[in-house]
Design a protein around this motif. Structure first.
Motif, mmCIF file in Angstrom:
data_model
loop_
_atom_site.group_PDB
_atom_site.id
_atom_site.type_symbol
_atom_site.label_atom_id
_atom_site.label_comp_id
_atom_site.label_asym_id
_atom_site.label_seq_id
_atom_site.Cartn_x
_atom_site.Cartn_y
_atom_site.Cartn_z
ATOM 1 N N THR A 3 0.854 -1.195 0.000
ATOM 2 C CA THR A 3 0.000 0.000 0.000
ATOM 3 C C THR A 3 0.884 1.236 0.000
ATOM 4 O O THR A 3 1.852 1.305 0.769
ATOM 5 C CB THR A 3 -0.896 0.014 1.261
ATOM 6 O OG1 THR A 3 -1.698 -1.166 1.247
ATOM 7 C CG2 THR A 3 -1.797 1.245 1.293
ATOM 8 N N SER A 5 0.288 5.317 0.342
ATOM 9 C CA SER A 5 -0.581 6.484 0.521
ATOM 10 C C SER A 5 0.086 7.679 -0.129
ATOM 11 O O SER A 5 1.277 7.915 0.104
ATOM 12 C CB SER A 5 -0.734 6.813 2.008
ATOM 13 O OG SER A 5 -1.690 6.018 2.598
ATOM 14 N N ILE A 267 -5.481 6.596 -1.392
ATOM 15 C CA ILE A 267 -5.895 8.018 -1.356
ATOM 16 C C ILE A 267 -5.816 8.597 -2.767
ATOM 17 O O ILE A 267 -6.834 8.759 -3.428
ATOM 18 C CB ILE A 267 -5.040 8.829 -0.347
ATOM 19 C CG1 ILE A 267 -5.146 8.194 1.060
ATOM 20 C CG2 ILE A 267 -5.533 10.280 -0.288
ATOM 21 C CD1 ILE A 267 -4.349 8.892 2.143
#
Ligand code: SF4
Ligand code: SF4
Length: 356
Positions: A3, A5, A267
């Motif tokens: 992941t 962001s 995001i």
């Protein structure tokens, strides 16, 4: 799945909690009373406006969230050149980190002790001296700066932990691993024994052109967070429009099976924040043009003040101060560009030259 962001932000409105929410928040990484090393990029004694070092406002924002989670942050790095208390003091002062440390009572590392550690999974190194400031940490949060790098093209998350190798050992490794691929492999070896729990990249004021010590600051307003340095660096390459495997350390990560199967961008996606026109160092033109670049060598300009920093760091004794100016013996030079990296006067250009 990795992941990454990605948020847009500035030093005055930096929201680390929003950035880390998809990763589980700071509480996932930092527990009460953990001693947390904020591993900054403190390459040399330059001011924050030069984009050479992690910005003090960035460090302030991360330290605040670490404290909120119950951790005790401290700041550390081993700059290029000598790993001495004197040099550290100068670098902390010039980078603005000394003022931050005073204001927020965040300890700065001045311990220059080292420890030799085995590297069981090392491909190039089986053992290396490592700075104790990193070994003693309960947790490590790496705060890389988004910068170009004349030798390795970019310096991002995968390269940040090279700063746990003490001072001049770094130059020694340049001599031992003069090829881009072997040097990249060596950096990945270091990452197998000193592993940050979290990476938060300062791409608010980045650096383009002839990084990492004398490129051009560029406002990018980018902040990235991840537990996976390879995924983070791939994301930066995608934002900048660079083919990730063109960066030596990422290519070696791919070869070594460290490539994430999939990257989740909870995001913003790299395409949402794409940055057009980013300038790589002239040693990496081929990543954008596809053409083989002419070999670049360090060329000393008349800005030279004969300070001798390049001579001290050169792993091949290829540059020496002669009277009032440094001079390069190209037959010895391995083009590691350490001299270019440390020159305080930005007096070293990288050019195509006839060998002497
Ligand atoms: S080239 Fe730069 S580092 Fe080398 S002596 Fe001159 S000013 Fe110092
Ligand atoms: S002269 Fe500069 S580029 Fe050449 S080997 Fe020495 S430090 Fe590296």
């Amino acid at each position: 799945m990795a992941t990454v962001s990605i948020v847009k932000g500035t030093y005055s409105d930096l929201d680390i909690e929003t950035l880390l929410a998809p990763l589980g928040g700071m509480g996932r990484f930092v527990k009460k009373n953990d001693n947390v090393l904020l591993k900054v990029n403190l390459l040399s004694t330059k001011g924050p406006e030069k984009a050479v070092t992690t910005h003090p406002d960035f460090v302030r924002a991360v330290a605040k969230v670490v404290r909120k989670a119950g951790g005790n942050p401290y700041i550390g790095d081993s700059p290029a050149g000598r790993f001495s208390k004197r040099y550290l003091k100068k670098a902390y002062t010039r980078s603005g980190l000394a003022d931050l440390a005073k204001e927020k009572e965040i300890p700065l590392n001045f311990n220059t002790a080292i420890k030799k550690l085995d590297i069981p999974e090392g491909k190039r190194l089986q053992r290396s001296p490592i700075c104790q400031y990193a070994v003693k940490a309960d947790k490590i949060i790496a705060l890389p700066k988004l910068k170009t790098h004349s030798f390795q093209y970019m310096t991002l998350a995968c390269k940040i932990m090279y700063g746990v190798v003490p001072g001049l050992t770094k130059a020694k490794y340049h001599a031992q691993f003069p090829k881009k691929a072997s040097f990249a492999d060596m950096m990945l070896d270091i990452l197998t024994i000193v592993k940050p729990q979290l990476y938060i990249l300062d791409g608010i004021l980045g650096m383009q052109g002839q990084g990492p010590g004398s490129g051009d600051p560029v406002k990018m307003d980018l902040v990235l967070g991840s537990t996976d340095p390879v995924a983070m660096d791939i994301a930066v390459c995608k934002i900048l429009g660079i083919e990730p495997v063109g960066i030596p350390v990422l290519k070696r990560a791919k070869v070594r099976g460290l490539w994430p199967e999939k990257i989740d961008y909870p995001i913003q996606r790299p395409a949402d924040v794409a940055y057009k026109g980013f300038r790589l160092p002239n040693t990496a033109d081929h990543l954008l043009t596809g053409k083989r670049p002419p070999r670049k060598s360090p060329v000393i300009s008349d800005k030279c003040t004969a300070c001798g920093d390049c001579e001290s760091i050169c792993p091949k004794n290829a540059v020496k101060v002669q009277g009032r100016m440094a001079e390069v013996t190209y037959s010895r030079c391995i083009r590691c560009f350490c001299c270019h990296e440390v020159c305080p006067e930005n007096a070293i250009m990288l050019r195509s030259v006839e060998l002497n």
